[in-house]
Design a protein around this motif. Structure first.
Motif, PDB file in Angstrom:
ATOM      1  N   PRO A 274      13.128  -0.409  19.715  1.00  0.00           N
ATOM      2  CA  PRO A 274      14.821   0.214  19.096  1.00  0.00           C
ATOM      3  C   PRO A 274      14.542   1.716  18.620  1.00  0.00           C
ATOM      4  N   LYS A 275      15.479   2.448  19.079  1.00  0.00           N
ATOM      5  CA  LYS A 275      15.631   3.923  18.636  1.00  0.00           C
ATOM      6  C   LYS A 275      16.020   3.876  17.094  1.00  0.00           C
ATOM      7  N   SER A 276      16.795   2.990  16.609  1.00  0.00           N
ATOM      8  CA  SER A 276      17.250   3.048  15.243  1.00  0.00           C
ATOM      9  C   SER A 276      16.459   1.922  14.603  1.00  0.00           C
ATOM     10  N   PRO A 277      16.376   2.310  13.192  1.00  0.00           N
ATOM     11  CA  PRO A 277      15.622   1.160  12.537  1.00  0.00           C
ATOM     12  C   PRO A 277      16.275  -0.208  12.367  1.00  0.00           C
TER      13      PRO A 277
ATOM     14  N   TYR B 133      20.753 -16.635   4.563  1.00  0.00           N
ATOM     15  CA  TYR B 133      21.048 -15.175   5.001  1.00  0.00           C
ATOM     16  C   TYR B 133      22.056 -14.644   3.690  1.00  0.00           C
ATOM     17  N   ARG B 134      22.774 -15.554   3.164  1.00  0.00           N
ATOM     18  CA  ARG B 134      23.671 -15.134   2.402  1.00  0.00           C
ATOM     19  C   ARG B 134      22.886 -14.603   1.058  1.00  0.00           C
ATOM     20  N   HIS B 135      21.656 -15.352   0.778  1.00  0.00           N
ATOM     21  CA  HIS B 135      20.849 -14.830  -0.401  1.00  0.00           C
ATOM     22  C   HIS B 135      20.071 -13.702  -0.151  1.00  0.00           C
ATOM     23  N   ILE B 136      20.097 -13.145   0.925  1.00  0.00           N
ATOM     24  CA  ILE B 136      19.117 -11.998   1.120  1.00  0.00           C
ATOM     25  C   ILE B 136      20.046 -10.647   1.368  1.00  0.00           C
ATOM     26  N   GLN B 137      21.276 -10.777   1.053  1.00  0.00           N
ATOM     27  CA  GLN B 137      22.245  -9.959   1.331  1.00  0.00           C
ATOM     28  C   GLN B 137      21.916  -8.418   0.710  1.00  0.00           C
ATOM     29  N   SER B 138      21.110  -8.663  -0.593  1.00  0.00           N
ATOM     30  CA  SER B 138      21.084  -7.563  -1.423  1.00  0.00           C
ATOM     31  C   SER B 138      19.910  -6.361  -0.530  1.00  0.00           C
TER      32      SER B 138
ATOM     33  N   ILE C 283      13.692  -2.673   8.103  1.00  0.00           N
ATOM     34  CA  ILE C 283      12.359  -3.608   7.799  1.00  0.00           C
ATOM     35  C   ILE C 283      11.415  -2.818   7.593  1.00  0.00           C
ATOM     36  N   GLN C 284      11.283  -1.808   8.058  1.00  0.00           N
ATOM     37  CA  GLN C 284       9.885  -0.992   7.751  1.00  0.00           C
ATOM     38  C   GLN C 284       9.843  -0.551   6.326  1.00  0.00           C
ATOM     39  N   GLN C 285      11.045  -0.508   5.517  1.00  0.00           N
ATOM     40  CA  GLN C 285      10.946   0.019   4.295  1.00  0.00           C
ATOM     41  C   GLN C 285      10.965  -0.962   3.223  1.00  0.00           C
ATOM     42  N   LEU C 286      11.096  -2.180   3.591  1.00  0.00           N
ATOM     43  CA  LEU C 286      11.225  -3.334   2.725  1.00  0.00           C
ATOM     44  C   LEU C 286       9.625  -3.630   2.315  1.00  0.00           C
ATOM     45  N   THR C 287       9.488  -3.751   0.902  1.00  0.00           N
ATOM     46  CA  THR C 287       8.309  -4.255   0.276  1.00  0.00           C
ATOM     47  C   THR C 287       8.205  -5.635  -0.032  1.00  0.00           C
ATOM     48  N   TYR C 288       6.984  -5.943  -0.627  1.00  0.00           N
ATOM     49  CA  TYR C 288       6.727  -7.505  -1.307  1.00  0.00           C
ATOM     50  C   TYR C 288       7.727  -7.697  -2.312  1.00  0.00           C
TER      51      TYR C 288
ATOM     52  N   ASP D 161      10.660  -6.364  -2.831  1.00  0.00           N
ATOM     53  CA  ASP D 161      12.020  -6.559  -2.511  1.00  0.00           C
ATOM     54  C   ASP D 161      12.398  -8.265  -2.243  1.00  0.00           C
ATOM     55  N   PHE D 162      11.353  -8.758  -1.448  1.00  0.00           N
ATOM     56  CA  PHE D 162      11.425  -9.991  -1.072  1.00  0.00           C
ATOM     57  C   PHE D 162      11.413 -11.091  -2.490  1.00  0.00           C
ATOM     58  N   GLN D 163      10.329 -10.604  -3.297  1.00  0.00           N
ATOM     59  CA  GLN D 163      10.175 -11.334  -4.520  1.00  0.00           C
ATOM     60  C   GLN D 163      11.400 -11.299  -5.352  1.00  0.00           C
ATOM     61  N   TYR D 164      12.071 -10.172  -5.357  1.00  0.00           N
ATOM     62  CA  TYR D 164      13.311 -10.117  -6.493  1.00  0.00           C
ATOM     63  C   TYR D 164      14.754 -10.572  -5.508  1.00  0.00           C
ATOM     64  N   VAL D 165      14.649 -10.974  -4.441  1.00  0.00           N
ATOM     65  CA  VAL D 165      16.036 -11.473  -3.920  1.00  0.00           C
ATOM     66  C   VAL D 165      16.482 -12.601  -4.657  1.00  0.00           C
ATOM     67  N   ASN D 166      15.743 -13.593  -5.297  1.00  0.00           N
ATOM     68  CA  ASN D 166      16.281 -14.706  -6.149  1.00  0.00           C
ATOM     69  C   ASN D 166      16.429 -14.462  -7.500  1.00  0.00           C
ATOM     70  N   THR D 167      16.087 -13.239  -7.985  1.00  0.00           N
ATOM     71  CA  THR D 167      16.203 -13.015  -9.395  1.00  0.00           C
ATOM     72  C   THR D 167      16.575 -11.449  -9.565  1.00  0.00           C
ATOM     73  N   PRO D 168      17.542 -11.137  -8.709  1.00  0.00           N
ATOM     74  CA  PRO D 168      17.924  -9.566  -8.983  1.00  0.00           C
ATOM     75  C   PRO D 168      18.177  -9.066 -10.279  1.00  0.00           C
ATOM     76  N   SER D 169      18.795  -9.747 -11.153  1.00  0.00           N
ATOM     77  CA  SER D 169      19.167  -9.317 -12.404  1.00  0.00           C
ATOM     78  C   SER D 169      17.927  -9.089 -13.506  1.00  0.00           C
ATOM     79  N   LYS D 170      17.196 -10.081 -13.163  1.00  0.00           N
ATOM     80  CA  LYS D 170      15.981  -9.943 -14.151  1.00  0.00           C
ATOM     81  C   LYS D 170      14.933  -9.245 -13.759  1.00  0.00           C
TER      82      LYS D 170
END
Length: 128
Positions: free
Chosen positions: A58-61, A91-96, A102-107, A109-118
């Motif tokens: 794909p041309k776009s990310p 899918y609803r949980h990963i909205q943030s 995808i190339q810019q996502l880090t570990y 980012d996934f780690q904090y999906v479930n605890t975004p405020s903390k």
């Protein structure tokens, strides 16, 4: 059997694997893995198919939203009502992070999906 230059290669991976034959091809100086196959014949056929009609990157990310919207219509008919509900909820949980390429996502980012405020790691949560 030797393949022509710039055609790609088929390699047998070590160990006891369901699909031990890896097909890869050099593209712009990087190795692109096309897939893994049960037999060498299937792997060679996949390489030949790829060379006849290469799948363009794909041309776009790509984002998780793009993947989900492309994946769901193909797999939803094979899912139970409960399975579809589970994927929709996940899918609803990963909205943030769903709109970040995808190339810019880090570990983290996934780690904090479930605890975004903390913004604390799961290991800290487990200790409390």
């Amino acid at each position: 059997m030797k393949l022509p230059n710039n055609y790609g290669s088929v390699s047998k991976l070590s160990g006891n694997r369901r699909r031990p034959y890896m097909v890869r091809k050099s593209l712009n100086g990087k190795q692109l893995v096309i897939g893994y196959f049960e037999t060498k014949e299937k792997a060679l056929q996949a390489l030949a198919d790829y060379n006849r009609q290469p799948t363009e990157l794909p041309k776009s990310p790509i984002t998780l939203t793009t993947l989900y919207k492309q994946w769901l219509p193909h797999h939803a008919p094979n899912l139970s009502k409960s399975g579809l509900s589970s994927y929709t909820n996940a899918y609803r949980h990963i909205q943030s992070i769903a709109t970040i390429p995808i190339q810019q996502l880090t570990y983290d980012d996934f780690q904090y999906v479930n605890t975004p405020s903390k913004r604390i790691s799961c290991s800290v949560i487990m200790e409390t």
